[in-house]
Structure formats: C-alpha cells, structure tokens
Design a protein around this motif. Structure first.
Motif, PDB file in Angstrom:
ATOM      1  N   ALA A 192       1.045  -0.955  -0.290  1.00 10.38           N
ATOM      2  CA  ALA A 192       0.249   0.009  -0.107  1.00 10.38           C
ATOM      3  C   ALA A 192       0.808   1.072  -0.240  1.00 10.38           C
ATOM      4  O   ALA A 192       0.057   2.113  -0.405  1.00 10.38           O
ATOM      5  CB  ALA A 192      -0.926  -0.009   1.563  1.00 10.38           C
ATOM      6  N   ASP A 193       2.012   1.579   0.898  1.00 11.31           N
ATOM      7  CA  ASP A 193       3.120   1.941   0.744  1.00 11.31           C
ATOM      8  C   ASP A 193       3.684   2.134  -0.533  1.00 11.31           C
ATOM      9  O   ASP A 193       4.764   3.284  -0.995  1.00 11.31           O
ATOM     10  CB  ASP A 193       4.039   2.634   2.311  1.00 11.31           C
ATOM     11  CG  ASP A 193       4.708   1.217   1.447  1.00 11.31           C
ATOM     12  OD1 ASP A 193       4.362   0.425   1.164  1.00 11.31           O
ATOM     13  OD2 ASP A 193       5.214   1.094   2.936  1.00 11.31           O
ATOM     14  N   ASN A 238      -1.075   7.589  -4.853  1.00 12.64           N
ATOM     15  CA  ASN A 238      -2.768   7.694  -4.750  1.00 12.64           C
ATOM     16  C   ASN A 238      -3.348   6.511  -4.424  1.00 12.64           C
ATOM     17  O   ASN A 238      -2.989   5.953  -4.186  1.00 12.64           O
ATOM     18  CB  ASN A 238      -3.438   6.877  -6.343  1.00 12.64           C
ATOM     19  CG  ASN A 238      -4.696   7.001  -7.100  1.00 12.64           C
ATOM     20  OD1 ASN A 238      -5.213   6.300  -6.709  1.00 12.64           O
ATOM     21  ND2 ASN A 238      -4.784   9.258  -7.148  1.00 12.64           N
ATOM     22  N   TYR A 239      -4.501   6.774  -3.654  1.00  9.58           N
ATOM     23  CA  TYR A 239      -5.344   6.105  -2.937  1.00  9.58           C
ATOM     24  C   TYR A 239      -5.386   4.546  -3.498  1.00  9.58           C
ATOM     25  O   TYR A 239      -5.414   3.494  -2.570  1.00  9.58           O
ATOM     26  CB  TYR A 239      -6.179   6.685  -2.397  1.00  9.58           C
ATOM     27  CG  TYR A 239      -6.406   7.530  -0.785  1.00  9.58           C
ATOM     28  CD1 TYR A 239      -5.416   8.065  -0.952  1.00  9.58           C
ATOM     29  CD2 TYR A 239      -7.708   7.639  -0.539  1.00  9.58           C
ATOM     30  CE1 TYR A 239      -5.624   8.785   0.118  1.00  9.58           C
ATOM     31  CE2 TYR A 239      -8.249   8.619   0.377  1.00  9.58           C
ATOM     32  CZ  TYR A 239      -6.826   8.999   0.879  1.00  9.58           C
ATOM     33  OH  TYR A 239      -6.575  10.321   2.145  1.00  9.58           O
ATOM     34  N   ALA A 240      -5.159   4.355  -4.791  1.00  4.53           N
ATOM     35  CA  ALA A 240      -5.348   3.395  -5.109  1.00  4.53           C
ATOM     36  C   ALA A 240      -4.118   2.187  -4.546  1.00  4.53           C
ATOM     37  O   ALA A 240      -5.302   1.096  -4.881  1.00  4.53           O
ATOM     38  CB  ALA A 240      -5.350   3.356  -7.051  1.00  4.53           C
ATOM     39  N   PHE A 241      -3.637   2.887  -4.164  1.00  2.88           N
ATOM     40  CA  PHE A 241      -2.050   1.943  -3.931  1.00  2.88           C
ATOM     41  C   PHE A 241      -2.578   0.934  -2.565  1.00  2.88           C
ATOM     42  O   PHE A 241      -2.188  -0.410  -2.532  1.00  2.88           O
ATOM     43  CB  PHE A 241      -0.955   2.151  -3.700  1.00  2.88           C
ATOM     44  CG  PHE A 241      -0.492   3.040  -5.069  1.00  2.88           C
ATOM     45  CD1 PHE A 241       0.670   1.516  -5.321  1.00  2.88           C
ATOM     46  CD2 PHE A 241      -0.556   3.558  -6.018  1.00  2.88           C
ATOM     47  CE1 PHE A 241       1.233   1.343  -7.159  1.00  2.88           C
ATOM     48  CE2 PHE A 241       0.422   3.905  -6.449  1.00  2.88           C
ATOM     49  CZ  PHE A 241       1.141   2.944  -7.543  1.00  2.88           C
ATOM     50  N   ALA A 242      -3.647   1.955  -1.205  1.00  2.00           N
ATOM     51  CA  ALA A 242      -4.009   1.220  -0.589  1.00  2.00           C
ATOM     52  C   ALA A 242      -5.154   0.434  -0.814  1.00  2.00           C
ATOM     53  O   ALA A 242      -5.740  -0.524   0.388  1.00  2.00           O
ATOM     54  CB  ALA A 242      -5.015   2.368   0.372  1.00  2.00           C
ATOM     55  N   ASP A 243      -6.194   0.502  -1.647  1.00  2.00           N
ATOM     56  CA  ASP A 243      -7.132  -0.814  -2.118  1.00  2.00           C
ATOM     57  C   ASP A 243      -6.417  -2.026  -2.571  1.00  2.00           C
ATOM     58  O   ASP A 243      -5.804  -2.228  -3.550  1.00  2.00           O
ATOM     59  CB  ASP A 243      -7.723   0.500  -3.573  1.00  2.00           C
ATOM     60  CG  ASP A 243      -8.899  -0.980  -3.403  1.00  2.00           C
ATOM     61  OD1 ASP A 243      -9.492  -2.123  -3.049  1.00  2.00           O
ATOM     62  OD2 ASP A 243      -9.781  -0.907  -4.897  1.00  2.00           O
TER      63      ASP A 243
END
Length: 373
Positions: A33-34, A83-88
C-alpha cells in the motif's frame, strides 16, 4: 457519413489513448500500500489513513502476488503524492479489512515496481515522545517457564502525541531465551477513541522479531498519551541447557526498533525507541533469603520431603511454582486468597534438589527443597 465516421474513429482513439495513459499511471502490487517494494506492516498505515474511501475497482481483483495495472486513478492522493488506489490492496474499490487480509496473505513479498522510500525518524528521549516498555512490571527473578507481561506506553504527560494517526514498529528479542512473544492491543487505549482504530500483527516468519502496526480508521487523528498495549513473553522451559550451571543467570534484551509514526497530515514524526533488560536466572541463582518480614515468615515443610510439602505464609499466596535443578518449570499452581497451601509431589518426580517459588503480594520467595525417593 465520412465525417461522422472520422469523428467516431477519433473518439475511439482518444478513449484508447486515455486508457493507455491511465494504465501508465501505475502498477500496484496487492498489499504494498505504500509502494516501497515490499509488503509488510508499514503498509497498514496507508490502509488506515485511506480507510473507508471508495474508488474505481481494478480490472483484476484479489490478492494474487503479482503486479496489477491501475486503469483509473482515484480522486484522492496521499499528501506525499501516492494515489489511494495503492491502499486498495485487493482492488475491489473500497479500503477496508479485506485489504488487511491481502497484506497478511502477501506478507514479505517483494517486487521491483516500488517507487517510495521508508523513512524511520528516530526520536530522542526526553525531547520527543517515546514508545516505552514499562520496566516496573518486569518480575525480579524470572526463570524457566516464567510468564512476563510488559505494558507498552506511547508518549507521556510531559511529551504527549499530537495529531496521532498511526504507528508501526518492530519488537526484537532473543529467541534462544524467549519461547514466544505476543503483543495485545489495549482496546480501551486513548488511540481507540472516537472513530476507533485497529491493530495488525505481522506473521512470525522471522524468529526473534515481531512486526506491529496500529492505525486510526480513516484520517481522524487524536491527541493523547499512555498505555496502548501489552507485550507478553515466556522464558523457555529448558533454560538450564543454555546456562553453564544452575547458579548462572543471563541478561535478555527486549528491544523496540524501526519505528514509523505518522500524524494527521501523514507526515512521519519522530518517536524515541526503548528497550528493557530481563535478567533470567537458573534455579540455584535465585535469592533464597529476604529481609521482607512477610516473605521471611513463610514456612515450607517438611524438607526433605517425600509425598508433599506444606506452605504457611503470613501474607496471601497467589501462585506457587516448582522447578527442577535445571530451571525447568514442573508444576504451577494458581491460588486464591490462601495463606496455607499443600503441594502434592507426583510419584514420577525423582529424588533430588528442587526449588519452590512462592508468589505473594509482598514479592516472590524461592526456597530449595529436597525430595527423598
């Protein structure tokens, strides 16, 4: 007609080009996610910050350990630009507990697509807030099989945390002397107020360390200080095999390292680390006398013994443990509000030297006993 056809082709080309540009915006490795190139407990901080956010799902969903294209970036970005897409992590279009499951399943996986760097900002005690192992709770004379609980505190009244969002850290210990170590998050902690928080314990793939993360649910930082959890550990049963003799002792260090804490703006903040020294004792290294009048008044008889021993104490007995000459725990008895206690000696105990450990409100007393068989 030709003009309409050309416009139609142009529109298709633009759509195709847009899709290509969107794909070029990034490749995500499920769980990282990071985007630092490895799936581990640090990724939990990004998931916690983006908690509850929704966005476009990926064409590939699930936690398979292989890079997946981000066809459309999410509207939200972390302050550092990711981008928040990585946290998904699982790609289903929402950041929640399923993403933690993906981190667990892919834990330790590495890939070549990482672009971010990990920043551990080591703080200075008495200047910055500290992650503290409460040394006051370490028992005085642990030996084989001793169960130890050490409270973990974050910050203090003098140096509290401001705008706390999350923290990740590693507990390092000597697995030669410590059989097992666990961390239990205190759900009544100040960290869990308001919108709440969650904790994550990494799989114990590497013997001698435990990776832990705690994060708020969403970008709802809190201020505070105090206890956040408990480290529990067990001294190995066969301690006597590591010591040169039953009269020896050894110093075991429990260490907190590689701390990354983030605030409400998701910037790394300095946190001072801590360590605690646990002196473990062979059975004959334990102190056998005391100046405490309550402990000094404890009677253990008969000695030598054959079938049983009796314990009489002027103060309440909480626990009794029987160890052999190698420091191995043989029996443990939890006692409720009693001052007199009888210990039956099993028939399979061979004759020889033993130690009886008596735990009371006044402290711990260890006495040598001899079993004649």
């Amino acid at each position: 007609m030709l003009v309409k056809f050309l416009r139609y082709c142009t529109a298709l080309s633009l759509i195709f080009l847009t899709m290509q540009l969107n794909v070029a915006r990034g490749q995500v490795f499920p769980g990282d996610a990071d985007n630092n190139g490895q799936v581990n407990h640090l990724d939990v901080l990004n998931v916690g910050y983006a908690w509850g956010t929704t966005g476009p799902a990926r064409l590939e969903t699930g936690g398979q350990p292989a890079t997946q294209a981000i066809p459309v970036t999410w509207e939200e970005f972390f302050p550092q630009g990711l981008n928040y897409a990585f946290a998904d992590a699982d790609g289903n279009g929402v950041v929640n507990f399923l993403d933690l499951a993906t981190i667990s399943s892919n834990y330790g996986q590495v890939h070549d697509g990482g672009t971010e760097f990990v920043n551990f900002y080591e703080g200075v005690p008495d200047i910055h807030s500290q992650l503290i192992l409460d040394k006051n709770e370490v028992p005085d004379y642990p030996t084989s099989g001793t169960y130890i609980e050490i409270p973990v505190l974050l910050g203090s009244e003098e140096l509290p945390l401001e705008s706390f969002q999350g923290i990740a850290f590693t507990i390092e210990y000597d697995s030669d002397y410590i059989a097992d170590i666990e961390f239990t998050f205190d759900e009544s902690s100040w960290i869990n107020s308001g919108e709440g928080s969650f904790d994550f314990i990494g799989p114990e793939d590497e013997i001698g360390s435990k990776e832990i993360a705690i994060s708020r649910k969403g970008n709802y930082p809190v201020d505070g200080s105090g206890k956040i959890g408990t480290v529990s550990l067990i001294v190995i049963d066969d301690l006597g095999t590591l010591l040169a003799s039953p009269t020896d002792s050894s110093n075991v260090i429990i260490n907190i390292k590689e701390i990354k804490a983030v605030n409400g703006d998701f910037w790394t903040v300095p946190i001072a680390s801590d360590s605690v020294s646990v002196m473990v004792y062979g059975p004959d290294a334990l102190p056998l006398s005391t100046n405490d009048p309550d402990l000094a008044g404890i009677r253990v008889y008969p000695n030598p013994a054959q079938d049983f021993i009796r314990i009489e104490s002027p103060t309440v007995i909480k626990e009794v443990a029987l160890v052999n000459s190698f420091g191995q725990l043989l029996r443990a008895f939890t006692i409720r509000e009693e001052r007199n206690f009888k210990v039956d000696l099993p028939e399979d105990f061979p004759g020889g030297l033993y130690c009886i450990q008596i735990y009371t409100d006044s402290g711990v007393l260890t006495k040598k006993i001899i079993i004649n068989r």
